[in-house]
Design an enzyme around this catalytic site. Structure first.
Site, short mmCIF file in Angstrom:
data_model
loop_
_atom_site.label_atom_id
_atom_site.label_comp_id
_atom_site.label_asym_id
_atom_site.label_seq_id
_atom_site.Cartn_x
_atom_site.Cartn_y
_atom_site.Cartn_z
N SER A 56 30.52 10.92 -19.98
CA SER A 56 30.63 9.86 -19.03
C SER A 56 29.43 9.20 -18.75
O SER A 56 28.45 9.46 -18.53
CB SER A 56 31.01 10.87 -17.50
OG SER A 56 31.37 9.92 -16.74
N LYS A 113 33.84 8.23 -21.54
CA LYS A 113 34.46 7.64 -20.21
C LYS A 113 33.46 6.88 -19.68
O LYS A 113 32.25 6.97 -19.55
CB LYS A 113 34.39 8.93 -19.46
CG LYS A 113 35.30 8.64 -18.07
CD LYS A 113 34.78 9.66 -16.89
CE LYS A 113 35.76 11.05 -17.35
NZ LYS A 113 35.64 11.80 -16.01
N LYS A 122 32.50 4.61 -16.30
CA LYS A 122 32.87 4.49 -14.90
C LYS A 122 32.94 2.95 -14.63
O LYS A 122 32.41 2.28 -15.02
CB LYS A 122 31.50 4.92 -14.21
CG LYS A 122 31.28 6.32 -14.12
CD LYS A 122 32.47 7.26 -13.33
CE LYS A 122 32.02 8.68 -13.33
NZ LYS A 122 32.92 9.33 -12.51
N ASP A 128 37.11 5.62 -15.61
CA ASP A 128 37.22 6.40 -14.30
C ASP A 128 36.79 5.53 -13.14
O ASP A 128 35.87 5.06 -13.15
CB ASP A 128 36.22 7.64 -14.29
CG ASP A 128 36.53 8.61 -13.32
OD1 ASP A 128 37.44 8.36 -12.22
OD2 ASP A 128 35.85 9.79 -12.95
N GLU A 149 41.27 7.05 -15.02
CA GLU A 149 41.11 8.27 -13.93
C GLU A 149 40.92 7.80 -12.77
O GLU A 149 40.36 6.90 -12.44
CB GLU A 149 39.67 9.05 -14.39
CG GLU A 149 39.80 10.40 -13.79
CD GLU A 149 38.65 11.38 -14.52
OE1 GLU A 149 38.30 11.42 -15.46
OE2 GLU A 149 38.12 11.94 -13.83
N ASP A 202 42.00 13.02 -10.27
CA ASP A 202 40.90 13.74 -9.82
C ASP A 202 40.80 14.30 -8.72
O ASP A 202 41.42 14.93 -7.93
CB ASP A 202 39.61 12.93 -10.47
CG ASP A 202 38.47 13.91 -10.27
OD1 ASP A 202 38.49 14.72 -9.53
OD2 ASP A 202 37.36 13.27 -10.82
N LYS A 258 38.79 20.49 -11.67
CA LYS A 258 37.40 20.83 -11.23
C LYS A 258 37.36 22.05 -10.16
O LYS A 258 37.86 21.79 -9.30
CB LYS A 258 36.70 19.57 -10.53
CG LYS A 258 36.45 18.48 -11.43
CD LYS A 258 35.88 17.12 -10.62
CE LYS A 258 35.62 16.15 -11.45
NZ LYS A 258 35.25 15.08 -10.65
N GLY A 308 33.51 18.18 -13.88
CA GLY A 308 32.29 18.86 -13.11
C GLY A 308 31.96 18.22 -12.09
O GLY A 308 32.22 16.95 -11.67
#
Ligand code: MG
Length: 367
Positions: free
Chosen positions: A134, A160, A162, A187, A213, A238, A262, A290
């Protein structure tokens, strides 16, 4: 197994590289290490990673919850299974990451007692798990491209990015143009609003992302369902998913096609296992995320991600990306093919560095 004593340690960990995402930047980090002691000498470790940007929890509030609400229900009581253990404090509202830390410590004890690795107790089927990386916010698109290149060369199976309003199409287009076939996801950490950003979210479809996400507010499942009907990119929820029951709602109304599980966000492994089975029976794949845990917390996530329905690469950065030292030694490694081996020994499966736990401890509560 009778729990005789518990210890909550509050650790302050220096962060070597700040991690910027839609909710802010993590530049320092606290984590709680939970130790449970049984009458016959077994010790279990669990971790509660504290990420106040991500949830309402702080070290102070979680320590309060564990000490005053959860531990009184487990100290000096006998438990035969983790399900029975978790059931004993299920009625306590909130403190989801605290519950996860306490429950993990019990799973560690249970695994040692049974002499069976966590992965087997969880019903895992893989001896290695696929890992993605990420990429947090950088100052420029070029800096992002540099990090993406590094991670692709290191073997990571999925990138991924952000994103947030104003930091999306140009960034995603630059990465996609350079790597047309890399497994790419984004995400948004709840930073978009359907009413304001529908066009941007629809535009993302052209990049062939394997998921987007948490685009919208965590408490707005209805808008996620409306958006999912308008876009081809699968939505992965998420922040919205905190229990099996709101996962059921999300799936029933079509708010997502993928779920990020998670354990720390949903209150533990027992709840995560139920979510895994529910999603699998509804044809919804899951990934394991995580909350910037150290290796102690990650050990449980690695074992969990070995289950069948974790069909997307996990978020499982090696400690060096954030911390100068890990609390397990040796720490897990991501190999050149982008996999982490799942430990095969009972307990958390790694050696715990008690000296480092001591070194970073700033407060300790014994019950
Ligand atoms: Mg996320």
């Amino acid at each position: 197994m009778r729990i005789q004593k518990a210890e909550i340690r509050r650790l302050s960990l220096p962060i070597v590289n700040g991690f910027g995402f839609g909710l802010g930047t993590v530049s320092s980090k606290e984590t709680l290490i939970i130790k449970l002691y049984t009458e016959d000498g077994l010790i279990g470790h669990g971790e509660t990673s504290i990420l106040p940007l991500f949830t309402e929890e702080t070290s102070t509030s979680v320590i309060f919850g564990i000490k005053n609400k959860i531990l009184p229900l487990i100290i000096n009581r006998d438990f035969d299974t983790p399900a029975e253990f978790e059931e004993s404090y299920k009625k306590v509202e909130g403190y989801l990451s605290g519950k996860n830390g306490v429950e993990c410590a019990f799973w560690d004890i249970y695994s040692q007692y049974k002499n069976v690795p966590l992965e087997e107790l969880f019903g895992g089927v893989r001896d290695k798990i696929e890992v993605g990386e990420s990429i947090g916010f950088k100052d420029t698109v070029d800096q992002t491209l540099e990090e993406v290149e590094l991670r692709i060369n290191e073997g990571y199976k999925r990138i991924k990015l952000k994103i947030k309003p104003g930091w999306d199409l140009i960034l995603v287009s630059a990465v996609r143009n350079r790597w047309p076939s890399v497994n790419l996801t984004v995400d948004a950490n709840s930073t978009y609003k359907l009413a304001d950003h529908e066009n941007i979210l629809i535009s993302l479809d052209r990049f062939g992302l394997s998921m987007i996400e948490q685009p919208l507010a965590e408490d707005n499942l209805a808008d996620h369902a409306i958006l999912q009907k308008k876009i081809k990119t699968p939505i992965c929820l998420d922040e919205s998913i905190r229990s099996l029951s709101n996962l059921e709602t999300a799936i029933k109304i079509g708010a997502c096609k993928i779920v990020n599980i998670k354990p720390a966000r949903v209150g533990g492994i027992v709840e995560s296992l139920k979510m895994h089975d529910y999603t699998e029976s509804h044809g919804i794949g899951v990934m394991c995320g995580g909350l910037l845990e150290t290796g102690i917390g990650r050990a449980f996530n690695i074992a969990l991600a070995s289950k069948t329905n974790f069909i997307y690469p996990a978020d499982m950065s090696p400690y060096q990306f954030y911390f100068s030292e890990d609390l397990i030694d040796p720490s897990y490694i991501v190999n050149q093919d982008g996999y982490i081996d799942v430990p095969e020994s009972p307990g958390i499966g790694y050696n715990i560095r008690d000296d480092l736990i001591e070194k970073y401890t700033i407060d300790k509560v014994v019950v």
